[in-house]
Design a protein around this motif. Structure first.
Motif, PDB file in Angstrom:
ATOM      1  N   MET A   1       0.831  -1.204   0.000  1.00 25.44           N
ATOM      2  CA  MET A   1       0.000   0.000   0.000  1.00 25.44           C
ATOM      3  C   MET A   1       0.875   1.267   0.000  1.00 25.44           C
ATOM      4  O   MET A   1       0.558   2.242  -0.659  1.00 25.44           O
ATOM      5  CB  MET A   1      -0.933   0.000   1.209  1.00 25.44           C
ATOM      6  CG  MET A   1      -2.010   1.083   1.159  1.00 25.44           C
ATOM      7  SD  MET A   1      -3.196   0.961   2.506  1.00 25.44           S
ATOM      8  CE  MET A   1      -3.962  -0.597   2.128  1.00 25.44           C
ATOM      9  N   ALA A   2       1.957   1.207   0.759  1.00 25.87           N
ATOM     10  CA  ALA A   2       2.881   2.343   0.758  1.00 25.87           C
ATOM     11  C   ALA A   2       3.450   2.558  -0.631  1.00 25.87           C
ATOM     12  O   ALA A   2       3.593   3.693  -1.103  1.00 25.87           O
ATOM     13  CB  ALA A   2       3.995   2.112   1.771  1.00 25.87           C
ATOM     14  N   GLY A   3       3.765   1.442  -1.312  1.00 27.10           N
ATOM     15  CA  GLY A   3       4.291   1.539  -2.670  1.00 27.10           C
ATOM     16  C   GLY A   3       3.294   2.169  -3.621  1.00 27.10           C
ATOM     17  O   GLY A   3       3.665   2.941  -4.514  1.00 27.10           O
ATOM     18  N   ALA A   4       1.997   1.862  -3.439  1.00 27.37           N
ATOM     19  CA  ALA A   4       0.957   2.454  -4.289  1.00 27.37           C
ATOM     20  C   ALA A   4       0.884   3.967  -4.076  1.00 27.37           C
ATOM     21  O   ALA A   4       0.749   4.742  -5.035  1.00 27.37           O
ATOM     22  CB  ALA A   4      -0.391   1.802  -3.993  1.00 27.37           C
ATOM     23  N   GLY A   5       0.981   4.383  -2.811  1.00 29.09           N
ATOM     24  CA  GLY A   5       0.957   5.817  -2.522  1.00 29.09           C
ATOM     25  C   GLY A   5       2.147   6.534  -3.132  1.00 29.09           C
ATOM     26  O   GLY A   5       2.001   7.636  -3.691  1.00 29.09           O
ATOM     27  N   ILE A   6       3.317   5.917  -3.038  1.00 28.81           N
ATOM     28  CA  ILE A   6       4.525   6.507  -3.626  1.00 28.81           C
ATOM     29  C   ILE A   6       4.369   6.610  -5.142  1.00 28.81           C
ATOM     30  O   ILE A   6       4.755   7.616  -5.755  1.00 28.81           O
ATOM     31  CB  ILE A   6       5.757   5.659  -3.265  1.00 28.81           C
ATOM     32  CG1 ILE A   6       6.013   5.726  -1.755  1.00 28.81           C
ATOM     33  CG2 ILE A   6       6.992   6.144  -4.026  1.00 28.81           C
ATOM     34  CD1 ILE A   6       7.035   4.719  -1.271  1.00 28.81           C
ATOM     35  N   ALA A   7       3.786   5.574  -5.756  1.00 24.93           N
ATOM     36  CA  ALA A   7       3.603   5.572  -7.209  1.00 24.93           C
ATOM     37  C   ALA A   7       2.660   6.699  -7.643  1.00 24.93           C
ATOM     38  O   ALA A   7       2.893   7.355  -8.666  1.00 24.93           O
ATOM     39  CB  ALA A   7       3.044   4.220  -7.659  1.00 24.93           C
ATOM     40  N   VAL A   8       1.597   6.939  -6.864  1.00 27.54           N
ATOM     41  CA  VAL A   8       0.657   8.015  -7.193  1.00 27.54           C
ATOM     42  C   VAL A   8       1.355   9.373  -7.151  1.00 27.54           C
ATOM     43  O   VAL A   8       1.225  10.193  -8.066  1.00 27.54           O
ATOM     44  CB  VAL A   8      -0.543   7.992  -6.222  1.00 27.54           C
ATOM     45  CG1 VAL A   8      -1.396   9.253  -6.394  1.00 27.54           C
ATOM     46  CG2 VAL A   8      -1.395   6.755  -6.452  1.00 27.54           C
TER      47      VAL A   8
END
Length: 215
Positions: A1-8
């Motif tokens: 989930m942290a990775g998804a936020g960073i990607a956004v």
């Protein structure tokens, strides 16, 4: 989930590269305008993902109370910056803008502290991930110290602290260091007991390592 936020957030950075000056405009500038909810979503995902990493570390007894408090401080600070948008201070004060600013300060200060405490290299459960996290944690501390020094210089010369340095560039440098440290902690949390030294493969040594309290 942290990775998804960073990607956004990274996607927003790349999409606005020709429109926003990364040297002067802070990352929170993405929160202004009709597409601001995308930035809020990215920061929110990063906050929740960070909390999940902290819970995983705590469940595996890889993080103690002080480290967890600091890591949760980072998550809470991120949620504050996501919920309360950045304010244009040239038009006067704003409660929402003040809360956003406090949240960003809390987040940027808490994560280096959390990483340095949790990933300290002299602990028993040392791994490559902890060493990487600690190195980026120290780098983040240096960024924060540099910002503090510039604030003091600005105050001595009667200049606004955000004008004595390329704030956007400095903030992005700090953010990269902190996110890298966080991801390294996430890798360590995912590895779990595999991060223990080779001598802890079983028997009383392993039991002692798994049950030893951590600060």
């Amino acid at each position: 989930m942290a990775g998804a936020g960073i990607a956004v957030i990274l996607g927003l950075e790349l999409a606005s590269f020709d429109e926003m000056d990364p040297f002067r405009r802070t990352i929170s500038q993405h929160g202004l305008g009709p597409g601001g909810w995308i930035f809020g979503l990215g920061v929110g995902l990063l906050a929740v993902g960070s909390a999940a990493i902290g819970v995983s570390l705590a469940r595996k007894r890889l993080a103690g109370v002080f480290g967890m408090i600091a890591l949760m401080g980072w998550s809470v600070g991120l949620l504050m910056t996501a919920w309360f948008e950045k304010h244009d201070w040239s038009v006067g004060p704003s409660l929402s803008g003040s809360i956003h600013r406090v949240g960003s300060f809390v987040a940027f200060l808490c994560l280096p502290l959390a990483v340095v405490i949790i990933a300290r290299p002299w602990r028993r459960e040392r791994s490559r991930a902890t060493l990487v996290a600690f190195a980026f944690g120290v780098c983040s501390v240096l960024w924060v110290a540099g910002i503090g020094t510039m604030m003091i210089v600005g105050a001595a010369e009667g200049l606004p602290w955000y004008r004595v340095m390329p704030l956007g560039l400095v903030e992005r440098g700090l953010a990269i260091s902190e996110v890298a440290a966080l991801l390294a902690l996430g890798v360590w949390a995912a590895a779990g007991d595999h991060s223990l030294p080779s001598g802890a493969g079983g028997g009383p040594v392993a039991a002692a390592n798994l049950t030893a309290p951590h600060v």
